[in-house]
Design a protein around this motif. Sequence first.
Motif, PDB file in Angstrom:
ATOM      1  N   TYR A 175       0.885  -1.112  -0.094  1.00 54.06           N
ATOM      2  CA  TYR A 175       0.128   0.098   0.076  1.00 54.06           C
ATOM      3  C   TYR A 175       0.809   1.113   0.018  1.00 54.06           C
ATOM      4  CZ  TYR A 175      -3.806   3.193   1.550  1.00 54.06           C
ATOM      5  OH  TYR A 175      -4.703   4.151   1.350  1.00 54.06           O
ATOM      6  N   ALA A 176       1.926   1.268   0.859  1.00 55.15           N
ATOM      7  CA  ALA A 176       2.897   2.431   0.863  1.00 55.15           C
ATOM      8  C   ALA A 176       3.551   2.721  -0.361  1.00 55.15           C
ATOM      9  CB  ALA A 176       3.564   2.248   2.211  1.00 55.15           C
ATOM     10  N   VAL A 177       4.016   1.801  -0.981  1.00 52.24           N
ATOM     11  CA  VAL A 177       4.800   1.886  -2.256  1.00 52.24           C
ATOM     12  C   VAL A 177       3.653   2.258  -3.362  1.00 52.24           C
ATOM     13  CG1 VAL A 177       5.823   0.618  -4.099  1.00 52.24           C
ATOM     14  CG2 VAL A 177       6.366   0.246  -1.562  1.00 52.24           C
ATOM     15  N   ALA A 178       2.532   1.833  -3.464  1.00 55.06           N
ATOM     16  CA  ALA A 178       1.319   2.047  -4.579  1.00 55.06           C
ATOM     17  C   ALA A 178       1.032   3.394  -4.359  1.00 55.06           C
ATOM     18  CB  ALA A 178       0.537   1.011  -4.548  1.00 55.06           C
ATOM     19  N   GLU A 179       0.574   3.757  -3.190  1.00 55.96           N
ATOM     20  CA  GLU A 179       0.078   5.117  -3.111  1.00 55.96           C
ATOM     21  C   GLU A 179       1.028   6.480  -3.006  1.00 55.96           C
ATOM     22  OE1 GLU A 179      -2.037   8.033  -3.030  1.00 55.96           O
ATOM     23  OE2 GLU A 179      -3.394   6.418  -2.642  1.00 55.96           O
ATOM     24  N   PRO A 180       0.925   7.391  -4.144  1.00 52.06           N
ATOM     25  CA  PRO A 180       1.975   8.271  -4.100  1.00 52.06           C
ATOM     26  C   PRO A 180       1.731   9.264  -2.898  1.00 52.06           C
ATOM     27  CG  PRO A 180       0.865   8.116  -6.358  1.00 52.06           C
ATOM     28  CD  PRO A 180       0.018   7.361  -5.234  1.00 52.06           C
ATOM     29  N   ARG A 181       0.577   9.493  -2.359  1.00 51.41           N
ATOM     30  CA  ARG A 181       0.441  10.322  -1.388  1.00 51.41           C
ATOM     31  C   ARG A 181       1.037   9.883  -0.060  1.00 51.41           C
ATOM     32  NH1 ARG A 181      -5.817  11.189  -1.414  1.00 51.41           N
ATOM     33  NH2 ARG A 181      -5.593   8.877  -1.955  1.00 51.41           N
ATOM     34  N   VAL A 182       1.529   8.657  -0.013  1.00 55.31           N
ATOM     35  CA  VAL A 182       2.238   8.040   1.134  1.00 55.31           C
ATOM     36  C   VAL A 182       3.522   7.681   0.758  1.00 55.31           C
ATOM     37  CG1 VAL A 182       2.214   5.837   2.591  1.00 55.31           C
ATOM     38  CG2 VAL A 182      -0.103   6.733   1.896  1.00 55.31           C
ATOM     39  N   ARG A 183       3.934   7.340  -0.427  1.00 56.87           N
ATOM     40  CA  ARG A 183       5.146   6.847  -1.018  1.00 56.87           C
ATOM     41  C   ARG A 183       6.232   8.243  -0.885  1.00 56.87           C
ATOM     42  NH1 ARG A 183       3.993   5.222  -5.643  1.00 56.87           N
ATOM     43  NH2 ARG A 183       4.696   7.227  -6.996  1.00 56.87           N
ATOM     44  N   TRP A 184       5.868   9.458  -1.445  1.00 65.44           N
ATOM     45  CA  TRP A 184       6.618  10.374  -1.401  1.00 65.44           C
ATOM     46  C   TRP A 184       7.051  11.042  -0.225  1.00 65.44           C
ATOM     47  CZ3 TRP A 184      10.106  10.441  -5.088  1.00 65.44           C
ATOM     48  CH2 TRP A 184       9.747   9.640  -6.222  1.00 65.44           C
ATOM     49  N   PRO A 185       5.907  11.324   0.572  1.00 69.88           N
ATOM     50  CA  PRO A 185       6.298  11.871   2.079  1.00 69.88           C
ATOM     51  C   PRO A 185       7.281  10.893   2.611  1.00 69.88           C
ATOM     52  CG  PRO A 185       4.050  12.141   1.536  1.00 69.88           C
ATOM     53  CD  PRO A 185       4.332  11.513   0.563  1.00 69.88           C
ATOM     54  N   ILE A 186       6.955   9.572   2.472  1.00 69.11           N
ATOM     55  CA  ILE A 186       8.148   8.566   3.323  1.00 69.11           C
ATOM     56  C   ILE A 186       9.546   8.684   2.604  1.00 69.11           C
ATOM     57  CG2 ILE A 186       8.657   6.157   3.345  1.00 69.11           C
ATOM     58  CD1 ILE A 186       5.731   5.612   4.017  1.00 69.11           C
ATOM     59  N   VAL A 187       9.491   8.972   1.398  1.00 70.08           N
ATOM     60  CA  VAL A 187      10.958   9.365   0.664  1.00 70.08           C
ATOM     61  C   VAL A 187      11.772  10.448   1.464  1.00 70.08           C
ATOM     62  CG1 VAL A 187      12.128   9.715  -1.450  1.00 70.08           C
ATOM     63  CG2 VAL A 187      10.592   7.956  -1.366  1.00 70.08           C
ATOM     64  N   LEU A 188      10.885  11.534   1.412  1.00 65.94           N
ATOM     65  CA  LEU A 188      11.300  12.736   1.982  1.00 65.94           C
ATOM     66  C   LEU A 188      11.735  12.975   3.365  1.00 65.94           C
ATOM     67  CD1 LEU A 188       8.745  15.270   0.210  1.00 65.94           C
ATOM     68  CD2 LEU A 188      11.308  14.926  -0.526  1.00 65.94           C
ATOM     69  N   ILE A 189      11.185  12.095   4.235  1.00 63.56           N
ATOM     70  CA  ILE A 189      11.279  12.027   5.465  1.00 63.56           C
ATOM     71  C   ILE A 189      12.448  11.177   5.836  1.00 63.56           C
ATOM     72  CG2 ILE A 189       9.927  10.085   6.393  1.00 63.56           C
ATOM     73  CD1 ILE A 189      10.022  13.329   7.935  1.00 63.56           C
ATOM     74  N   PHE A 190      12.795  10.428   4.940  1.00 60.85           N
ATOM     75  CA  PHE A 190      13.951   9.579   5.306  1.00 60.85           C
ATOM     76  C   PHE A 190      15.190  10.506   4.958  1.00 60.85           C
ATOM     77  CE2 PHE A 190      17.831   7.589   3.173  1.00 60.85           C
ATOM     78  CZ  PHE A 190      17.946   6.519   3.908  1.00 60.85           C
ATOM     79  N   PHE A 191      15.164  11.018   4.115  1.00 58.54           N
ATOM     80  CA  PHE A 191      16.512  11.919   3.699  1.00 58.54           C
ATOM     81  C   PHE A 191      16.384  13.054   4.776  1.00 58.54           C
ATOM     82  CE2 PHE A 191      16.196   9.981  -0.465  1.00 58.54           C
ATOM     83  CZ  PHE A 191      17.490   9.882  -0.401  1.00 58.54           C
ATOM     84  N   VAL A 192      15.419  13.755   5.004  1.00 64.06           N
ATOM     85  CA  VAL A 192      15.383  14.842   6.048  1.00 64.06           C
ATOM     86  C   VAL A 192      15.593  14.560   7.499  1.00 64.06           C
ATOM     87  CG1 VAL A 192      14.067  16.613   7.139  1.00 64.06           C
ATOM     88  CG2 VAL A 192      13.912  16.260   4.585  1.00 64.06           C
ATOM     89  N   GLY A 193      15.070  13.098   7.858  1.00 58.99           N
ATOM     90  CA  GLY A 193      15.207  12.625   9.016  1.00 58.99           C
ATOM     91  C   GLY A 193      16.723  12.254   9.333  1.00 58.99           C
ATOM     92  N   THR A 194      17.252  11.355   8.545  1.00 58.79           N
ATOM     93  CA  THR A 194      18.785  10.802   8.356  1.00 58.79           C
ATOM     94  C   THR A 194      19.653  12.047   8.677  1.00 58.79           C
ATOM     95  OG1 THR A 194      17.617   8.896   7.403  1.00 58.79           O
ATOM     96  CG2 THR A 194      20.241   9.276   7.565  1.00 58.79           C
ATOM     97  N   PHE A 195      19.608  12.998   7.749  1.00 63.33           N
ATOM     98  CA  PHE A 195      20.709  14.020   7.650  1.00 63.33           C
ATOM     99  C   PHE A 195      20.423  15.296   8.209  1.00 63.33           C
ATOM    100  CE2 PHE A 195      21.328  10.862   4.183  1.00 63.33           C
ATOM    101  CZ  PHE A 195      22.540  10.653   4.435  1.00 63.33           C
ATOM    102  N   GLY A 196      19.029  15.642   8.543  1.00 64.58           N
ATOM    103  CA  GLY A 196      18.718  16.756   9.081  1.00 64.58           C
ATOM    104  C   GLY A 196      18.332  16.996  10.580  1.00 64.58           C
ATOM    105  N   PHE A 197      17.912  15.784  11.082  1.00 64.79           N
ATOM    106  CA  PHE A 197      17.540  15.969  12.684  1.00 64.79           C
ATOM    107  C   PHE A 197      18.515  15.172  13.500  1.00 64.79           C
ATOM    108  CE2 PHE A 197      12.695  16.008  11.127  1.00 64.79           C
ATOM    109  CZ  PHE A 197      12.885  17.308  10.969  1.00 64.79           C
ATOM    110  N   ASN A 198      19.745  15.624  13.468  1.00 69.49           N
ATOM    111  CA  ASN A 198      20.968  14.946  14.372  1.00 69.49           C
ATOM    112  C   ASN A 198      21.392  16.043  15.370  1.00 69.49           C
ATOM    113  OD1 ASN A 198      21.430  12.262  13.042  1.00 69.49           O
ATOM    114  ND2 ASN A 198      21.820  13.628  11.350  1.00 69.49           N
ATOM    115  N   TRP A 199      20.099  16.839  15.880  1.00 74.57           N
ATOM    116  CA  TRP A 199      20.619  18.014  16.574  1.00 74.57           C
ATOM    117  C   TRP A 199      21.342  17.563  17.997  1.00 74.57           C
ATOM    118  CZ3 TRP A 199      20.240  21.850  13.594  1.00 74.57           C
ATOM    119  CH2 TRP A 199      19.479  21.848  12.644  1.00 74.57           C
ATOM    120  N   PRO A 200      21.111  16.617  18.698  1.00 78.21           N
ATOM    121  CA  PRO A 200      21.712  16.219  19.752  1.00 78.21           C
ATOM    122  C   PRO A 200      23.259  16.250  19.450  1.00 78.21           C
ATOM    123  CG  PRO A 200      19.804  14.530  19.666  1.00 78.21           C
ATOM    124  CD  PRO A 200      19.918  15.710  18.522  1.00 78.21           C
TER     125      PRO A 200
END
Length: 460
Positions: free
Chosen positions: A249-274
Amino acid sequence: MTSTPPFTSTPALATTPAGSAASATTPEPTSEPARRPSTFAALRIRNYRLYFGGQVVSNTGTWISRIAQDWLVLQLTGSPLAVGITTALQFAPMAFFGLWGGLIADRYSKRRLLMITQVVMAVLATVLAVLALTGAVQVWHVYAVALGIGLVTVVDNPARQTFVNEMVPRDLVRNAVSLNVGNFQMARLVGPAVAGVLISAVGVGLAFAVNAVTFVAVFCALAAIRSRDLVPSAVAPRGRGQVREALRYAVAEPRVRWPIVLIFFVGTFGFNWPIILSAYTQQEFGGQAQVYGWLNTALAVGSLAGALLAARTTSSRLWVQFAAALGVGLLILAMGLAPGIAVFVVLLVATGVVSIMFNSLNNSTVQLATDPVLRGRVMSIYMLVFMGGIPVGSLIIGAVTDAFGPAVSQTISGVIIVVAALASGVIAMRQAGLRPHLDLHRESGHLMTITPVDERVRAA
């Protein structure tokens, strides 16, 4: 040439392949109310108001503990990489068990699950407080407690993320999700400042003890919620292949797929505040605990403002998420190039605004686009990618920071997020059959328009 509306969740973006798991279950309509809700609209609901109040207290304790934990690890080891290892241990369980946590959230009462997780987290916080207060604490103790919290979070997170759908009507879900984010950021505004005072005055032990006590507030709030006012989500029946169903479902539905792709990159490289803020504090800004608290408070000011702005937003347009991700990357890049603490703090506030707007809109878009019976599992996928990417980012950014300093690691992180946002946006438009067109003559009044491919061919 006729332009189409700017990259919205149109049928072209929402269509799922025939015969896929997604086609078997149709999500609820995602049309938004025409009138913007007031910023605090969801707080008119009694159950949500109780829950929100309990979370204010508990989240404040969580931030006090988080600052104390990072500072304790630095005191014990002197290494930003050790802070990264602690963060990785706390988030790694989501990468291994997150999908099954979502399945548990889909099968059982979310309210009862949350009551259980709060009790376990309170016990873990108490153990760390006792160790610190008695002077027996070692770095492996902190690692063990961080791992324990991570294991509890596997169930707590999808249950907490989706419980909002049972407390408020559908037209207030986006508002309530944004207020939840604002709640967390409001605690970030208070918690680090209190932690700085506590650590300087009496040490980290009391900070951990305060956190242990605050879990009582959430438990009491959950106990006071009226069951008759809840709208329980559909319970997923037992069966085989339920995790795979959610993945399809997550792969097939664009409104789910693309937010997940974006949160991976932003979360992995942008949310390392500690890692980043503790390293800037030690290596660039004097090494005082109060400075570390102030930097976290500055980030929280921007984050709270971003959450409140997101609470009034009703748009589900995908281009907003891509633009916000790009903005996060550019601001982080600018932070890496900042010439001093004054500019750094200004950019830190701005990054807080944009990153939390991005995170809040991403989260609510995925929830509203998902079939209720799959919501726990899909949100666990979302949080798995988000929180599962953080350990990877923590180890990478911690190592780069150790070797080259925080400014270099921030610059590299910003570049990665910018490239990922631009590349993902282009791919998403191509998959939706859209192409951007640069109008240098501005005959249409717009510098750029987005048109369907077949229309471009006809126009040619």
